[in-house]
Each structure stands twice: as structure tokens, then as C-alpha cells.
Write a protein that holds these residues in place. Sequence first.
Motif, mmCIF file in Angstrom:
data_model
loop_
_atom_site.group_PDB
_atom_site.id
_atom_site.type_symbol
_atom_site.label_atom_id
_atom_site.label_comp_id
_atom_site.label_asym_id
_atom_site.label_seq_id
_atom_site.Cartn_x
_atom_site.Cartn_y
_atom_site.Cartn_z
ATOM 1 N N ASP A 25 46.688 38.920 40.454
ATOM 2 C CA ASP A 25 46.616 38.190 41.527
ATOM 3 C C ASP A 25 46.294 38.897 42.792
ATOM 4 O OD1 ASP A 25 47.444 35.888 40.089
ATOM 5 O OD2 ASP A 25 49.450 36.172 40.408
ATOM 6 N N PRO A 60 43.748 41.024 45.656
ATOM 7 C CA PRO A 60 42.428 41.024 45.812
ATOM 8 C C PRO A 60 41.603 42.315 45.356
ATOM 9 C CG PRO A 60 43.729 40.926 47.778
ATOM 10 C CD PRO A 60 44.578 41.028 46.662
ATOM 11 N N VAL A 61 40.424 41.837 44.561
ATOM 12 C CA VAL A 61 39.785 42.949 43.732
ATOM 13 C C VAL A 61 38.391 42.745 44.128
ATOM 14 C CG1 VAL A 61 39.227 43.438 41.214
ATOM 15 C CG2 VAL A 61 41.519 42.523 41.843
ATOM 16 N N SER A 102 36.904 38.239 33.652
ATOM 17 C CA SER A 102 37.535 38.667 34.977
ATOM 18 C C SER A 102 37.911 37.755 35.789
ATOM 19 C CB SER A 102 36.629 39.696 35.558
ATOM 20 O OG SER A 102 35.457 39.183 35.907
ATOM 21 N N LEU A 159 35.907 37.050 38.301
ATOM 22 C CA LEU A 159 35.323 37.579 39.641
ATOM 23 C C LEU A 159 34.100 36.664 39.712
ATOM 24 C CD1 LEU A 159 35.864 41.497 39.208
ATOM 25 C CD2 LEU A 159 37.462 39.844 40.439
ATOM 26 N N HIS A 219 33.712 40.290 43.133
ATOM 27 C CA HIS A 219 35.137 40.281 43.862
ATOM 28 C C HIS A 219 35.718 39.060 43.508
ATOM 29 C CE1 HIS A 219 33.582 37.061 46.693
ATOM 30 N NE2 HIS A 219 32.240 37.984 46.498
ATOM 31 N N SER A 220 37.144 39.084 43.688
ATOM 32 C CA SER A 220 37.906 37.816 43.514
ATOM 33 C C SER A 220 37.851 36.985 44.551
ATOM 34 C CB SER A 220 39.169 38.371 43.580
ATOM 35 O OG SER A 220 39.837 39.046 44.866
ATOM 36 N N GLN A 221 38.467 35.835 44.601
ATOM 37 C CA GLN A 221 38.233 34.471 45.404
ATOM 38 C C GLN A 221 38.748 34.881 46.732
ATOM 39 O OE1 GLN A 221 40.350 31.957 42.867
ATOM 40 N NE2 GLN A 221 38.647 31.107 41.821
ATOM 41 N N HIS A 222 39.340 35.903 46.897
ATOM 42 C CA HIS A 222 39.919 36.250 48.206
ATOM 43 C C HIS A 222 38.786 36.430 49.154
ATOM 44 C CE1 HIS A 222 43.041 37.287 45.315
ATOM 45 N NE2 HIS A 222 43.966 36.933 46.275
ATOM 46 N N SER A 275 40.459 30.779 49.050
ATOM 47 C CA SER A 275 40.284 30.954 47.644
ATOM 48 C C SER A 275 40.173 29.958 46.770
ATOM 49 C CB SER A 275 41.305 32.098 47.184
ATOM 50 O OG SER A 275 42.725 31.243 47.460
ATOM 51 N N VAL A 306 41.696 43.426 35.441
ATOM 52 C CA VAL A 306 41.844 42.556 36.552
ATOM 53 C C VAL A 306 42.000 41.004 36.436
ATOM 54 C CG1 VAL A 306 39.989 44.030 37.788
ATOM 55 C CG2 VAL A 306 39.220 42.054 36.651
ATOM 56 N N ALA A 307 41.803 40.603 35.452
ATOM 57 C CA ALA A 307 42.077 39.048 35.121
ATOM 58 C C ALA A 307 43.481 38.958 35.148
ATOM 59 C CB ALA A 307 41.338 38.706 33.606
#
Length: 362
Positions: free
Chosen positions: A236, A238-239, A261, A263, A292-295, A325, A232-233
Amino acid sequence: MFTILTFFTVLMLLATLLPLSRHPHWIVRSMDFPRLQLSILATMLLIADMVFFDIHMLSTLLLAVITTLCLIWQLSWILPYTFLFPKEVKTSTEFNVDNQLSIITSNVLTPNRNAEALIQLVNEHKPDVLVTLESDQWWQDKLKVLEAEMPYSIKCPLDNLYGMHVYSRLPLGEQQVCYLVEKDVPSIHATLTLRTTDHIRMHFLHPAPPSPTENIESAQRDAELVIVARSVADSDQPVIVTGDLNDVAWSATTRLFRKISGLLDPRVGRGAFNTFHADYSFMRWPLDHLFHSQHFTLQHIQRLPSIGSDHFPLLTRLSFTPSQSTQQQGIDGGGSEHEWAKDISAEQNVNKHDVPKPGEAQ
């Protein structure tokens, strides 16, 4: 009395130093778990040192110094999971329901037959996604009633304590059930389409724990976490990664996962939200996770009431706010940690390319 205090101080020192070795044996790795309990024990030992002995005596002072250093070290790991630490994930100010996503993660415990309790929680909280761990065919049959309102699902019923199901109100695409490290321990990977039509890359995990009854070492668990983190790293998108990771939030390996990651952990600055063990309040740790990602920003996170399992369910409500983000940042990893991650995966002969990348072509 002095002998007793010395004995427990030495035990405290050993429990503090063992995890520094990074050795994967379950005894060493299990010392990552009771950091709060060890902090309480250290505090009691310090009080006993001051009450029963002359603190000016060299022997007493030595015990007190060792205990104080152990206490500071243990607290430094758990401090981020208190209200005393800055929040890693911003509180959402987004009230458009189309941008929101709610997830219940629940290790149901295979022998547990109280499916109705979980169904009632789903009916009450109406999550967009329900993730069940340890769910077998019996659980799949009982949860079928949810499919009227949660028509999208991914099912992997197993009777080995590693079955897994995902039920969703929102469309699930590019579904894959994988056995990333161990042939009988699955993970689920998919895309989830929000009401806004944005696509979220989802990974649902339940690696086996290090224990005398399962894996003697944490190598398999750590390898699964590491290769997902490295995969996932590179994205780009959303994760979201969620599940029972059989590791505490403050362990070295979970921190490694977060560093590699990129996250975010919505619990940082809010609380530990201990989900295991439901039956023993003095032995509770945060084993069920959502990263979760920064999204995303956080609407709400809550530990739900018991359903008869040894785990409490965890409810997390997120807002999809990619415009914010740049205002959020997790913890960064250095070169040595990236090398450590590569070594962990190489030892199990797995790599990040084994992990599906759903939604990559979107």
C-alpha cells in the motif's frame, strides 16, 4: 503489382499474428515494437489496393479486408498513447513544491563520452533524482560534480552495458543493489524521503532485452518485470518503478506488468514519448519508462534533447497527492494473466519474495 501487394499483406498478417502466440523468442517479441510503423504500412497498402485494383474484385477485397483488420488491431495497441485516449493519470493541481518529485531517467550508452550534455540538462531542469543506465566507472567519475547538489547516491558502475547510478537531492534509505534474474544485470531498490517526510518505495530497473546478440528469448526480461510487479502489488506504499525496461509501452508484457502491479502510466492519453532510437526518427519506441502508484498525479512529462546516446533522457515531474488516489485507476488483470505471470517467474526460478521491499516497516 498484385503479387507485390499480396507479399506485403502476408508479411503484415504474420507480423500481426506472431505476438499473439506469447512465444518468448526475440523475433516474436520484436513484433511488439513497430506497431506504429506497421500501421503506416497497412495504410499505404490499403491506399495501393484502392488505387491500382478494382476493390470489387474478390482477390482485392480479400487483401483489403485482411489489411484493414491488421490496421485496426495495430492501432488498438498504440491508441492509448495518443491524445485521443483518456488520461490515466490526472494532471496535478498541487503547487506546493514540498509535494513534488522530479526524475530524469537516462540511458547514457556506455561508449558515449558526452557527459557534459547530461550534466547541463541536470543543471537546467534540476531534477530531484537522476537515474543513469549503462553508466560505467568513467561516467561515475564525470558525474561526481553533481554530488555537491545531489549528495545522496547509489552507485553500481559496470562495463557490461548494465551499470546503473542514482543521484538524489532527497535522502535515499534502505539501499540495495540486486541481481534478481541474471547474475550480471543489476537493479536498485531504495526508499526516497520527500520534503514532506513521506517515504516512497523506489525500484530502478534495466533488464536485458531479447535480441540475437544478448538473450535469444525475452524470458529473463519478462521475469524481472513480473516479480517486481507482483511484489509492489502487495504494497500500500507509494511506489515508483523507472528505468530502461527494453520493452515498449504497448507490449503484452508491459501491459501485464501494469495489470499485475496496479501501477499507472502517465503517458496514457498524453503521448508515447519515444526515447529510442535517438538517431533514427523512423525507428523510435518508448523504451524508457516511469510507472507509479495512485498516490501521485502528473505535473509534467517531457522527452529531453539528445546527449549523444541512442536514448533520449526522459523527465517526469510528479505531485504526491494521496488524497486523489481513489480518483485514478489503471488496468486490471484477470485470473489468466496472474497465472501467466506466475508461469513466467517460475520458468526462471524466481519469485516476488526475491524483490526488496524498502520502506515496508515505515
